[in-house]
Design an enzyme around this catalytic site. Structure first.
Site, PDB file in Angstrom:
ATOM      1  CB  CYS A  82      -1.005  -0.026   1.148  1.00 44.96           C
ATOM      2  SG  CYS A  82      -2.364   1.153   0.881  1.00 44.96           S
ATOM      3  CG  HIS A 191      -4.059  -3.414   2.421  1.00 44.21           C
ATOM      4  ND1 HIS A 191      -3.095  -3.098   3.359  1.00 44.21           N
ATOM      5  CD2 HIS A 191      -4.646  -2.246   2.077  1.00 44.21           C
ATOM      6  CE1 HIS A 191      -3.100  -1.785   3.562  1.00 44.21           C
ATOM      7  NE2 HIS A 191      -4.021  -1.251   2.797  1.00 44.21           N
ATOM      8  CD  GLU A 193      -2.236  -6.318   4.759  1.00 42.56           C
ATOM      9  OE1 GLU A 193      -2.458  -5.158   5.145  1.00 42.56           O
ATOM     10  OE2 GLU A 193      -1.677  -6.585   3.663  1.00 42.56           O
TER      11      GLU A 193
END
Length: 210
Positions: A82, A191, A193
């Site tokens: 990001c 992202h 994750e």
């Protein structure tokens, strides 16, 4: 052997989700701002959320910009996520204020030219031929939250070195860089994750490459 990964703790964002996702991807993860630990690890992850200028200030405060430079000079892997990807570029422009980035790649991080900003939610990407990062998840969706991006890839290698692999995405008719694979330096605007199974597979690809 388990890859040792440092997630750089420089005061930006929810780092726990990145740590947990990398652990699930098979890495032994340390969350720290320690320069030497960051230098010694098999992989360094530079996360980032919020304003470009604030992230750069936080990064400089822990010598993160120098850490990234030192690792890359030795061909040691770095992953930016990001705003952690955005700060790898030459500069960012937010609210008319220009901030110098880490300058690993030429280019400007600027506001997306889309009817609705921020770009928030799941989106597909256009991964290039030969991608290792997106192996097996080229056609999946990933989770984005951002108002700014790199809308123009300007690096010219003139075939002297292997050209980086650039992945694109688009929002509201505006194209922007979604990921870059450039030797030891890898970065994603989305992202991983927070991107479910697809993000987990992508992180596993990166961890296994270490």
């Amino acid at each position: 052997m388990t890859a040792a990964v440092v997630v750089l703790d420089y005061g930006s964002g929810n780092l726990r989700s990145a740590v947990r996702a990398l652990e699930r991807a098979g890495a032994a993860v340390t969350l720290t701002a320690d320069f030497q630990a960051g230098l010694d690890a098999d992989g360094l992850v530079v996360p980032g959320v919020g304003a470009y200028a604030a992230c750069m200030a936080g990064l400089r405060a822990v010598r993160g910009d120098r850490l990234v430079g030192r690792r890359l000079a030795g061909g040691r892997p770095v992953l930016g996520i990001c705003v952690g990807m955005q700060v790898l570029f030459e500069r960012g422009v937010e609210h008319g204020v220009e901030t110098d980035g880490c300058d690993q790649w030429p280019g400007v991080v600027e506001r997306l030219q889309a009817p609705v900003v921020p770009h928030m939610g799941w989106n597909t990407v256009e991964a290039p031929e030969g991608t290792a990062l997106f192996a097996g998840v080229e056609h999946e969706r990933f989770y984005f939250v951002h108002s700014y991006g790199v809308r123009d890839w300007t690096l010219q290698t003139n075939d002297r070195t292997r050209a980086p692999l650039v992945t694109w995405s688009s929002h509201g008719g505006d194209r922007f860089v979604a990921a870059v694979e450039n030797g030891p330096l890898t970065a994603t605007q989305f992202h991983p994750e927070k991107s479910g199974d697809a993000g987990a597979a992508l992180l596993r690809n990166w961890v296994e490459s270490l």
